[in-house]
Design an enzyme around this catalytic site. Structure first.
Site, PDB file in Angstrom:
ATOM      1  N   ASP A 252       0.814  -1.208   0.000  1.00  0.00           N
ATOM      2  CA  ASP A 252       0.000   0.000   0.000  1.00  0.00           C
ATOM      3  C   ASP A 252       0.853   1.265   0.000  1.00  0.00           C
ATOM      4  OD1 ASP A 252      -2.616   1.437   0.506  1.00  0.00           O
ATOM      5  OD2 ASP A 252      -1.516   2.018   2.321  1.00  0.00           O
ATOM      6  N   GLU A 285       1.404  -0.147  -4.971  1.00  0.00           N
ATOM      7  CA  GLU A 285       0.628   1.074  -5.180  1.00  0.00           C
ATOM      8  C   GLU A 285       1.611   2.212  -4.965  1.00  0.00           C
ATOM      9  OE1 GLU A 285      -3.123   3.715  -3.499  1.00  0.00           O
ATOM     10  OE2 GLU A 285      -1.970   2.449  -2.135  1.00  0.00           O
TER      11      GLU A 285
END
Length: 575
Positions: A252, A285
């Site tokens: 993330d 990401e």
């Protein structure tokens, strides 16, 4: 693993804790046993105690603070402030031990929230349905233990402990095991850029975990350059891949870590430890669009927000927030389809963003129409199905699933679900609940059409239950059949070639229509896409010998005559 415990097998357990800011540490077990821990070099403390599997334990620091194990594998009752529990890492008997994974080019990913689907057991029950569609990988939103009973997962504070509200560690292993038996990979979303606001005690005894000189939206950055801190997260990645046999990880918001060198080293250590016998995939990401991190020896791919954002603006006409940077959308979308990133060093929001990516194959990019962020970060959690007509969504789905990138669906998308996916939490602390509620409403004050007082309260139970996906009756059945058909076409004609595919160009046919082509396994794949409400002229129709993969006979005949119907995507192969 340097952190946590190791069961010795004779009724004793070895415990370790890194507490460089403390002079004395002792361990307390829920059976009443208390023992001092021996101080080692570099801030480490250790001890061997009589502790069977199932024993609760916690650490007392200088007599003024009691904390759980930051590498806890399980929390008693899910309490992030309570006892950690000794578990048996080898206690689960795997049914599909010979599973080695699947190659990256076969990935068709389905992102889901475990809590919204009924916990680990609930997700396990859904897996046959997903396998029947042709889904080859499920991606779990973060499951690290968090305060309360429900959470998106990005407020986790104990990264090694599966959330007790979802089930036990063995329940999670059963989910993964069942997926493997169905031929499906399982990926896990992990958060190494911050800890949640409630239950994180590391700053009180291991301050090097945080770099106060670098700031993120969540506070001080994580100090991964400190070896003990970097190792904490490297071993967390290896823990999920080894003990739970996950097939891959999604990292993330790594731009908030701010250390691409550490990321590259993390990927290298994972590759070296896992070895070539297993196919393990690592996905980023990364708002920074750092193309140099992408490659089969590093990270397999990156979530491509540029594709989503440009296509979303083209579909909806929205231009607020980050969508303002994707005007005109067609230019950005075509660059994404031909070169990967739309931003490759250009200025966005006052600073340069991205690196050149045209040299990368399409397999380095994960594309999507929706995900938890793009839906849930809207004030009312609107899905695309509530914003544009069904035929337009179907045209976009055909683009997503037949283009030679790695596609990802969001839970409920295959059923044409119209249920929102809202932001939800369950912080026990009243002050924190108020801060989250007020912050959420303030976030959308400047957006046209949003009245802050009407935005759902993230803390309310109804906000969570409203986010459980449903199916849209007859339209849902039609959508599921379309998804199955498109994935089957992809598996046969597209997926085997995406590692070597290269763009042959793309150009607009109108304000909301375009054609894009790729060299693919000795042939050329062309997608004729019209997400507008008007038919458009095709300047160069395909040759009469083209093999049509997708599109009904009437639409194919129309394109062959030079007219692309509204709200349609057609695909053909030419030798």
């Amino acid at each position: 693993m340097p952190y946590g415990f190791k069961v010795l097998g004779d009724g004793r357990t070895h415990f370790r804790l890194w507490a460089p800011d403390r002079e004395a540490v002792s361990i307390e077990c829920d059976d009443g046993h208390v023992a001092p821990m021996r101080a080692l070099d570099d801030g480490w403390f250790e001890c061997v105690c009589p502790a069977e599997v199932g024993t609760g334990y916690r650490f007392r620091l200088d007599d003024d603070l009691v904390v759980p194990d930051p590498a806890s594998r399980r929390q008693d009752g899910g309490d992030v402030h309570g006892y950690s529990v000794v578990t048996d890492p080898l206690g689960y008997t795997w049914r599909h031990r010979d599973w080695k994974g699947r190659p990256w080019h076969e990935a068709v990913i389905y992102e889901l929230h475990v809590g919204a689907l009924g916990g680990f057991h609930g997700v396990e029950m859904v897996l046959p349905h997903l396998a029947s569609l042709g889904i080859t990988a499920v991606e779990l939103m973060p499951i690290a233990e968090f305060p309360g009973e429900r959470n998106w997962g990005y407020d986790g504070v104990l990264p090694y402990a599966p959330a007790a509200s979802y089930g036990s560690p063995d329940d999670l292993k059963s989910l993964v095991d069942t997926a493997h038996g169905l031929g499906m990979m399982v990926f896990l979303d992990v958060v190494y850029n911050h800890f949640g606001p409630d239950g994180n005690y590391l700053g009180a005894y291991a301050s090097p975990f945080f770099d106060e000189a670098a700031h993120t939206p969540w506070g001080a950055a994580i100090g991964v350059a400190t070896p003990q801190v970097g190792d904490y997260f490297v071993h967390n990645a290896l823990y999920w891949l080894d003990e739970f046999r996950f097939d891959g990880l999604r990292f993330d918001a790594v731009h908030a870590i701010g250390n691409p060198g550490w990321l590259a080293a993390l990927a290298g250590r994972v590759r070296a430890t896992v070895g070539p016998e297993r196919q393990v995939h690592l996905v980023l990401e990364n708002e920074a669009n750092q193309a140099h991190l992408l490659g089969r020896s590093r990270f397999d791919a990156q979530w491509n927000d540029d594709f989503h954002n440009a296509l979303h603006v083209l579909l909806t006409g929205e231009d607020e927030g980050y969508y303002a940077h994707y005007q005109p959308p067609m230019e950005k979308l075509l660059r994404s389809l031909t070169e990967g990133f739309a931003f490759q060093g250009e200025v966005m929001g006052g600073r340069r963003r991205g690196e050149p990516s045209a040299h990368l194959p399409p397999a380095r990019f994960v594309n999507f129409l929706q995900n938890h962020d793009q839906v849930g970060n809207r004030a009312f959690g609107d899905r695309l199905s509530t914003l544009v007509p069904p035929e337009t969504v179907e045209a976009a789905l055909a683009l997503l699933l037949l283009a030679p990138f790695v596609p990802m669906l969001f839970m409920g998308e295959e059923w044409a679900s119209r249920t929102p996916f809202l932001f939800f939490t369950d912080f026990p602390d009243e002050d924190l609940r108020k801060a989250v509620r007020d912050g959420r409403r303030k976030e959308f004050e400047a957006f046209a059409g949003f009245a802050g007082e009407t935005i759902p309260d993230p803390n309310e139970y109804d906000t969570f239950t409203a986010s459980i996906p449903d199916r849209d009756g007859a339209l849902g059945e039609k959508r599921r059949a379309l998804v199955r058909e498109l994935i089957a076409l992809r598996r046969k004609h597209v997926a085997p070639y995406i590692e070597e595919a290269r763009s042959l160009g793309a150009h607009a046919l109108g304000a909301k229509a375009f054609v894009a082509s790729w060299a693919l396994g000795g042939a050329s794949l062309s997608l004729f896409v019209n997400v507008g409400d008007e038919d458009v002229v095709v300047d160069r129709p395909p040759s009469p010998s083209a093999a049509w993969l997708h599109g009904d006979a009437a639409d194919v005949a129309s394109v062959s005559r030079g007219l692309l119907p509204a709200r349609r995507t057609l695909a053909c192969l030419e030798s």
